[in-house]
Motif scaffolding. Sequence first.
Motif, PDB file in Angstrom:
ATOM      1  N   THR A 117       0.808  -1.214   0.000  1.00  8.21           N
ATOM      2  CA  THR A 117       0.000   0.000   0.000  1.00  8.21           C
ATOM      3  C   THR A 117       0.845   1.271   0.000  1.00  8.21           C
ATOM      4  N   ALA A 118       1.926   1.300   0.778  1.00  5.64           N
ATOM      5  CA  ALA A 118       2.753   2.510   0.860  1.00  5.64           C
ATOM      6  C   ALA A 118       3.349   2.864  -0.497  1.00  5.64           C
ATOM      7  N   PHE A 119       3.673   1.861  -1.294  1.00  4.41           N
ATOM      8  CA  PHE A 119       4.253   2.121  -2.619  1.00  4.41           C
ATOM      9  C   PHE A 119       3.180   2.605  -3.593  1.00  4.41           C
ATOM     10  N   VAL A 120       1.973   2.071  -3.454  1.00  3.09           N
ATOM     11  CA  VAL A 120       0.867   2.553  -4.287  1.00  3.09           C
ATOM     12  C   VAL A 120       0.532   3.998  -3.920  1.00  3.09           C
ATOM     13  N   GLN A 121       0.429   4.268  -2.631  1.00  4.41           N
ATOM     14  CA  GLN A 121       0.137   5.634  -2.194  1.00  4.41           C
ATOM     15  C   GLN A 121       1.288   6.581  -2.532  1.00  4.41           C
ATOM     16  N   GLY A 122       2.520   6.092  -2.431  1.00  3.13           N
ATOM     17  CA  GLY A 122       3.672   6.904  -2.805  1.00  3.13           C
ATOM     18  C   GLY A 122       3.662   7.249  -4.279  1.00  3.13           C
ATOM     19  N   THR A 123       3.244   6.299  -5.106  1.00  2.09           N
ATOM     20  CA  THR A 123       3.116   6.565  -6.538  1.00  2.09           C
ATOM     21  C   THR A 123       2.062   7.627  -6.800  1.00  2.09           C
ATOM     22  N   ASP A 124       0.917   7.508  -6.118  1.00  2.00           N
ATOM     23  CA  ASP A 124      -0.135   8.515  -6.273  1.00  2.00           C
ATOM     24  C   ASP A 124       0.351   9.896  -5.846  1.00  2.00           C
ATOM     25  N   LEU A 125       1.144   9.949  -4.785  1.00  4.56           N
ATOM     26  CA  LEU A 125       1.691  11.225  -4.320  1.00  4.56           C
ATOM     27  C   LEU A 125       2.620  11.828  -5.360  1.00  4.56           C
ATOM     28  N   ALA A 126       3.523  11.010  -5.898  1.00  5.38           N
ATOM     29  CA  ALA A 126       4.458  11.499  -6.920  1.00  5.38           C
ATOM     30  C   ALA A 126       3.704  11.991  -8.149  1.00  5.38           C
ATOM     31  N   ILE A 127       2.696  11.239  -8.581  1.00  8.87           N
ATOM     32  CA  ILE A 127       1.897  11.630  -9.742  1.00  8.87           C
ATOM     33  C   ILE A 127       1.184  12.951  -9.481  1.00  8.87           C
ATOM     34  N   GLN A 128       0.600  13.088  -8.298  1.00  5.11           N
ATOM     35  CA  GLN A 128      -0.101  14.329  -7.949  1.00  5.11           C
ATOM     36  C   GLN A 128       0.845  15.523  -8.011  1.00  5.11           C
ATOM     37  N   ARG A 129       2.053  15.338  -7.516  1.00  6.07           N
ATOM     38  CA  ARG A 129       3.008  16.442  -7.503  1.00  6.07           C
ATOM     39  C   ARG A 129       3.377  16.876  -8.919  1.00  6.07           C
ATOM     40  N   TYR A 130       3.571  15.926  -9.813  1.00  5.94           N
ATOM     41  CA  TYR A 130       3.851  16.280 -11.213  1.00  5.94           C
ATOM     42  C   TYR A 130       2.631  16.938 -11.860  1.00  5.94           C
ATOM     43  N   ASN A 131       1.473  16.342 -11.690  1.00  5.08           N
ATOM     44  CA  ASN A 131       0.282  16.857 -12.372  1.00  5.08           C
ATOM     45  C   ASN A 131      -0.145  18.230 -11.871  1.00  5.08           C
ATOM     46  N   ASN A 132       0.205  18.561 -10.632  1.00  3.31           N
ATOM     47  CA  ASN A 132      -0.135  19.882 -10.095  1.00  3.31           C
ATOM     48  C   ASN A 132       0.620  21.009 -10.784  1.00  3.31           C
ATOM     49  N   LEU A 133       1.657  20.681 -11.548  1.00  2.43           N
ATOM     50  CA  LEU A 133       2.475  21.713 -12.196  1.00  2.43           C
ATOM     51  C   LEU A 133       1.886  22.193 -13.518  1.00  2.43           C
ATOM     52  N   GLY A 134       0.884  21.507 -14.045  1.00  4.92           N
ATOM     53  CA  GLY A 134       0.275  21.931 -15.297  1.00  4.92           C
ATOM     54  C   GLY A 134       1.192  21.771 -16.501  1.00  4.92           C
ATOM     55  N   LEU A 135       1.996  20.729 -16.517  1.00  6.12           N
ATOM     56  CA  LEU A 135       2.929  20.479 -17.614  1.00  6.12           C
ATOM     57  C   LEU A 135       2.213  19.885 -18.828  1.00  6.12           C
ATOM     58  N   ARG A 136       2.926  19.828 -19.944  1.00 11.75           N
ATOM     59  CA  ARG A 136       2.390  19.163 -21.138  1.00 11.75           C
ATOM     60  C   ARG A 136       2.558  17.655 -21.063  1.00 11.75           C
ATOM     61  N   ILE A 137       3.221  17.186 -20.016  1.00 11.19           N
ATOM     62  CA  ILE A 137       3.303  15.767 -19.730  1.00 11.19           C
ATOM     63  C   ILE A 137       2.607  15.533 -18.399  1.00 11.19           C
ATOM     64  N   THR A 138       1.656  14.603 -18.379  1.00 15.18           N
ATOM     65  CA  THR A 138       0.938  14.278 -17.154  1.00 15.18           C
ATOM     66  C   THR A 138       1.008  12.774 -16.932  1.00 15.18           C
ATOM     67  N   PHE A 139       0.663  12.364 -15.718  1.00 13.86           N
ATOM     68  CA  PHE A 139       0.776  10.958 -15.342  1.00 13.86           C
ATOM     69  C   PHE A 139      -0.570  10.456 -14.827  1.00 13.86           C
ATOM     70  N   GLN A 140      -0.830   9.191 -15.080  1.00 14.10           N
ATOM     71  CA  GLN A 140      -2.060   8.555 -14.629  1.00 14.10           C
ATOM     72  C   GLN A 140      -1.742   7.139 -14.164  1.00 14.10           C
ATOM     73  N   ARG A 141      -2.126   6.828 -12.928  1.00 13.31           N
ATOM     74  CA  ARG A 141      -1.914   5.451 -12.467  1.00 13.31           C
ATOM     75  C   ARG A 141      -3.028   4.567 -12.984  1.00 13.31           C
ATOM     76  N   VAL A 142      -2.653   3.435 -13.563  1.00  5.74           N
ATOM     77  CA  VAL A 142      -3.623   2.479 -14.092  1.00  5.74           C
ATOM     78  C   VAL A 142      -3.447   1.149 -13.376  1.00  5.74           C
ATOM     79  N   THR A 143      -4.489   0.360 -13.354  1.00  7.67           N
ATOM     80  CA  THR A 143      -4.432  -0.955 -12.719  1.00  7.67           C
ATOM     81  C   THR A 143      -4.551  -2.088 -13.716  1.00  7.67           C
ATOM     82  N   SER A 144      -4.763  -1.751 -14.976  1.00  4.45           N
ATOM     83  CA  SER A 144      -4.831  -2.762 -16.026  1.00  4.45           C
ATOM     84  C   SER A 144      -4.414  -2.125 -17.343  1.00  4.45           C
ATOM     85  N   GLY A 145      -4.252  -2.963 -18.349  1.00  4.09           N
ATOM     86  CA  GLY A 145      -3.860  -2.457 -19.654  1.00  4.09           C
ATOM     87  C   GLY A 145      -2.373  -2.175 -19.738  1.00  4.09           C
TER      88      GLY A 145
END
Length: 279
Positions: A117-145
């Motif tokens: 769980t800590a690694f999943v939540q840590g990934t979500d935290l890292a993604i949130q920090r990048y996406n909060n910057l409004g860059l032309r590159i964004t991140f999305q955590r997926v569970t399939s595909g």
Amino acid sequence: MFRQVTRTIAGCLVAGACFTACQKENNDAVQQQPAQASTVPQEVLQQITNKGFNIAGARKVDGGYLVEGDILLSTQDLADVPTTPNLRIAEVEQYRTNNLVTGLPRVIRVRVTGLGTAFVQGTDLAIQRYNNLGLRITFQRVTSGTANITISGFYQGPSGGFITLGSSGFPTSSGNPYSSVSMNTHPQAYGSNPNVNYVGSVIQHEIGHCIGFRHTDYMNRAFSCGSAGAGNEGSAGIGAVPIPGTPTGPDAASWMLACSNGGNRTFNANDIIALNYLY
């Protein structure tokens, strides 16, 4: 990415330097520099040097060679001919690799597999920090595909006073991010109850490599690693391109510094300048 490990030997504390992730203060510690792996052929060491990376502590791992604590160079990486040969030495600023992620704007899909769980939540935290910057590159955590970056675990104890926290690589010549981040699940890496901010900060750093960032203080690791980390990670003329608008003096608390105190670390103001310049 390395962190310091403290051991008790005959009543004395012996500690290693802490690369990329942290270096903790310990008055009784004797800092040790990791030995260069004897399993790396001389011709490969020369290729690593030619790419502008430090060979100290280089070792063979699955998929290629691990250098500078947390950077995985594949055989293809070592064979590629750079198109941007500029490298500036003896300054502290943000640096990118020759290859970057292309096809912007772009959503990078990230998948966590086989981790707690800590690694999943840590990934979500890292993604949130990048996406909060409004860059032309964004991140999305997926569970399939299909994922562009897969975060998985490995289990490896300390060696020579060091323990690897995580590793990743650099974008491909075709403009895709590096496809994997490996995180250490050994208890001496993050403890039995990993702190989400700490884990997330390491993942944030490793994703930085995946999209083309080198260590901010690659030219003098002593800035964040102390005397045991002193030295230039590479001066061959390729492999690190300075990013305009970032400082030419020491830049404290950058998310891409080679070493930290092992705690929570996110982007500082100059990191944001560098990310906005590239993405």
